[in-house]
Design a protein around this motif. Structure first.
Motif, PDB file in Angstrom:
ATOM      1  N   ASN A   1     -52.807  58.086  13.625  1.00 54.99           N
ATOM      2  CA  ASN A   1     -53.444  57.912  12.331  1.00 54.99           C
ATOM      3  C   ASN A   1     -54.019  59.199  11.774  1.00 54.99           C
ATOM      4  OD1 ASN A   1     -52.871  55.199  12.372  1.00 54.99           O
ATOM      5  ND2 ASN A   1     -54.791  54.670  13.353  1.00 54.99           N
ATOM      6  N   ASN A   2     -54.210  60.205  12.585  1.00 54.03           N
ATOM      7  CA  ASN A   2     -54.857  61.435  12.167  1.00 54.03           C
ATOM      8  C   ASN A   2     -53.866  62.596  12.273  1.00 54.03           C
ATOM      9  OD1 ASN A   2     -56.444  63.765  11.925  1.00 54.03           O
ATOM     10  ND2 ASN A   2     -58.201  62.787  12.869  1.00 54.03           N
ATOM     11  N   THR A   3     -53.724  63.358  11.190  1.00 52.72           N
ATOM     12  CA  THR A   3     -52.778  64.471  11.155  1.00 52.72           C
ATOM     13  C   THR A   3     -53.096  65.513  12.209  1.00 52.72           C
ATOM     14  OG1 THR A   3     -52.516  64.138   8.788  1.00 52.72           O
ATOM     15  CG2 THR A   3     -51.744  66.220   9.676  1.00 52.72           C
ATOM     16  N   TYR A   4     -54.365  65.849  12.360  1.00 57.00           N
ATOM     17  CA  TYR A   4     -54.749  66.882  13.321  1.00 57.00           C
ATOM     18  C   TYR A   4     -54.519  66.425  14.760  1.00 57.00           C
ATOM     19  CZ  TYR A   4     -56.822  69.124   9.309  1.00 57.00           C
ATOM     20  OH  TYR A   4     -57.000  69.709   8.088  1.00 57.00           O
ATOM     21  N   HIS A   5     -54.753  65.169  15.039  1.00 55.42           N
ATOM     22  CA  HIS A   5     -54.503  64.650  16.378  1.00 55.42           C
ATOM     23  C   HIS A   5     -53.024  64.728  16.728  1.00 55.42           C
ATOM     24  CE1 HIS A   5     -58.391  62.027  16.420  1.00 55.42           C
ATOM     25  NE2 HIS A   5     -58.626  63.307  16.653  1.00 55.42           N
ATOM     26  N   VAL A   6     -52.176  64.335  15.797  1.00 55.14           N
ATOM     27  CA  VAL A   6     -50.731  64.402  16.017  1.00 55.14           C
ATOM     28  C   VAL A   6     -50.307  65.841  16.260  1.00 55.14           C
ATOM     29  CG1 VAL A   6     -48.478  64.069  14.926  1.00 55.14           C
ATOM     30  CG2 VAL A   6     -50.248  62.331  14.687  1.00 55.14           C
ATOM     31  N   TYR A   7     -50.839  66.744  15.453  1.00 54.60           N
ATOM     32  CA  TYR A   7     -50.489  68.163  15.565  1.00 54.60           C
ATOM     33  C   TYR A   7     -50.884  68.730  16.925  1.00 54.60           C
ATOM     34  CZ  TYR A   7     -50.567  73.157  14.512  1.00 54.60           C
ATOM     35  OH  TYR A   7     -50.375  74.504  14.543  1.00 54.60           O
ATOM     36  N   PHE A   8     -52.121  68.541  17.327  1.00 58.08           N
ATOM     37  CA  PHE A   8     -52.600  69.147  18.564  1.00 58.08           C
ATOM     38  C   PHE A   8     -52.047  68.450  19.811  1.00 58.08           C
ATOM     39  CE2 PHE A   8     -55.952  70.792  15.695  1.00 58.08           C
ATOM     40  CZ  PHE A   8     -55.669  72.133  15.894  1.00 58.08           C
TER      41      PHE A   8
ATOM     42  N   PHE B   1     -49.858  70.214  22.727  1.00 58.31           N
ATOM     43  CA  PHE B   1     -50.229  70.080  24.131  1.00 58.31           C
ATOM     44  C   PHE B   1     -49.068  69.542  24.968  1.00 58.31           C
ATOM     45  CE2 PHE B   1     -51.945  67.468  27.589  1.00 58.31           C
ATOM     46  CZ  PHE B   1     -52.597  68.463  28.315  1.00 58.31           C
ATOM     47  N   LEU B   2     -48.410  68.495  24.506  1.00 55.24           N
ATOM     48  CA  LEU B   2     -47.305  67.924  25.267  1.00 55.24           C
ATOM     49  C   LEU B   2     -46.110  68.857  25.328  1.00 55.24           C
ATOM     50  CD1 LEU B   2     -47.373  64.193  24.128  1.00 55.24           C
ATOM     51  CD2 LEU B   2     -48.068  65.141  26.328  1.00 55.24           C
ATOM     52  N   SER B   3     -45.898  69.644  24.285  1.00 53.29           N
ATOM     53  CA  SER B   3     -44.773  70.571  24.269  1.00 53.29           C
ATOM     54  C   SER B   3     -44.981  71.755  25.197  1.00 53.29           C
ATOM     55  CB  SER B   3     -44.526  71.081  22.846  1.00 53.29           C
ATOM     56  OG  SER B   3     -44.115  70.032  22.021  1.00 53.29           O
ATOM     57  N   GLN B   4     -46.204  71.970  25.645  1.00 46.59           N
ATOM     58  CA  GLN B   4     -46.449  73.026  26.621  1.00 46.59           C
ATOM     59  C   GLN B   4     -45.893  72.653  27.984  1.00 46.59           C
ATOM     60  OE1 GLN B   4     -48.049  76.156  26.264  1.00 46.59           O
ATOM     61  NE2 GLN B   4     -47.691  75.669  24.122  1.00 46.59           N
ATOM     62  N   PHE B   5     -45.810  71.362  28.283  1.00 45.28           N
ATOM     63  CA  PHE B   5     -45.362  70.909  29.587  1.00 45.28           C
ATOM     64  C   PHE B   5     -43.949  70.366  29.574  1.00 45.28           C
ATOM     65  CE2 PHE B   5     -49.976  70.471  29.455  1.00 45.28           C
ATOM     66  CZ  PHE B   5     -50.302  71.341  30.474  1.00 45.28           C
TER      67      PHE B   5
ATOM     68  N   GLY C   1     -46.162  70.848  15.294  1.00 50.24           N
ATOM     69  CA  GLY C   1     -46.800  70.885  16.603  1.00 50.24           C
ATOM     70  C   GLY C   1     -45.818  70.994  17.742  1.00 50.24           C
ATOM     71  N   SER C   2     -44.732  70.241  17.670  1.00 53.73           N
ATOM     72  CA  SER C   2     -43.775  70.291  18.774  1.00 53.73           C
ATOM     73  C   SER C   2     -43.021  71.612  18.799  1.00 53.73           C
ATOM     74  CB  SER C   2     -42.799  69.121  18.697  1.00 53.73           C
ATOM     75  OG  SER C   2     -42.046  69.177  17.516  1.00 53.73           O
ATOM     76  N   ASN C   3     -42.727  72.178  17.646  1.00 56.68           N
ATOM     77  CA  ASN C   3     -42.022  73.461  17.629  1.00 56.68           C
ATOM     78  C   ASN C   3     -42.930  74.628  17.974  1.00 56.68           C
ATOM     79  OD1 ASN C   3     -39.341  72.738  17.060  1.00 56.68           O
ATOM     80  ND2 ASN C   3     -39.960  72.227  14.982  1.00 56.68           N
TER      81      ASN C   3
END
Length: 79
Positions: free
Chosen positions: A9-16, A20-24, A47-49
């Motif tokens: 629901n939150n743009t910033y949450h999705v982004y961060f 974070f998940l793309s680091q692993f 965020g993913s890129n």
């Protein structure tokens, strides 16, 4: 599931979280994981890129899996 729905629901949450998940992981699995729970596709895309650029782990995993696949193909006789 509930946490993913609240996160979407939150743009910033999705982004961060996608960073974070793309680091692993590579950038594709977090995108597929978060896409059904959000309408903020631009934040998910960025965020993913961006998260995938900062780490050697996804590249190393890709290289390792490519070598394993190549060895498998040689063993089977496809190459």
């Amino acid at each position: 599931m509930r946490l993913l729905k609240q996160t979407g629901n939150n743009t910033y949450h999705v982004y961060f979280i996608s960073i974070f998940l793309s680091q692993f992981l590579s950038n594709v699995p977090p995108t597929f994981l978060l896409a059904p729970f959000t309408n903020h596709y631009y934040a998910l895309f960025l965020g993913s890129n961006i998260g995938d650029l900062g780490t050697m782990l996804p590249w190393l995993m890709f290289w390792l899996l490519s070598n394993i696949y190549y060895i498998f193909l040689k063993k089977v006789g496809a190459i």
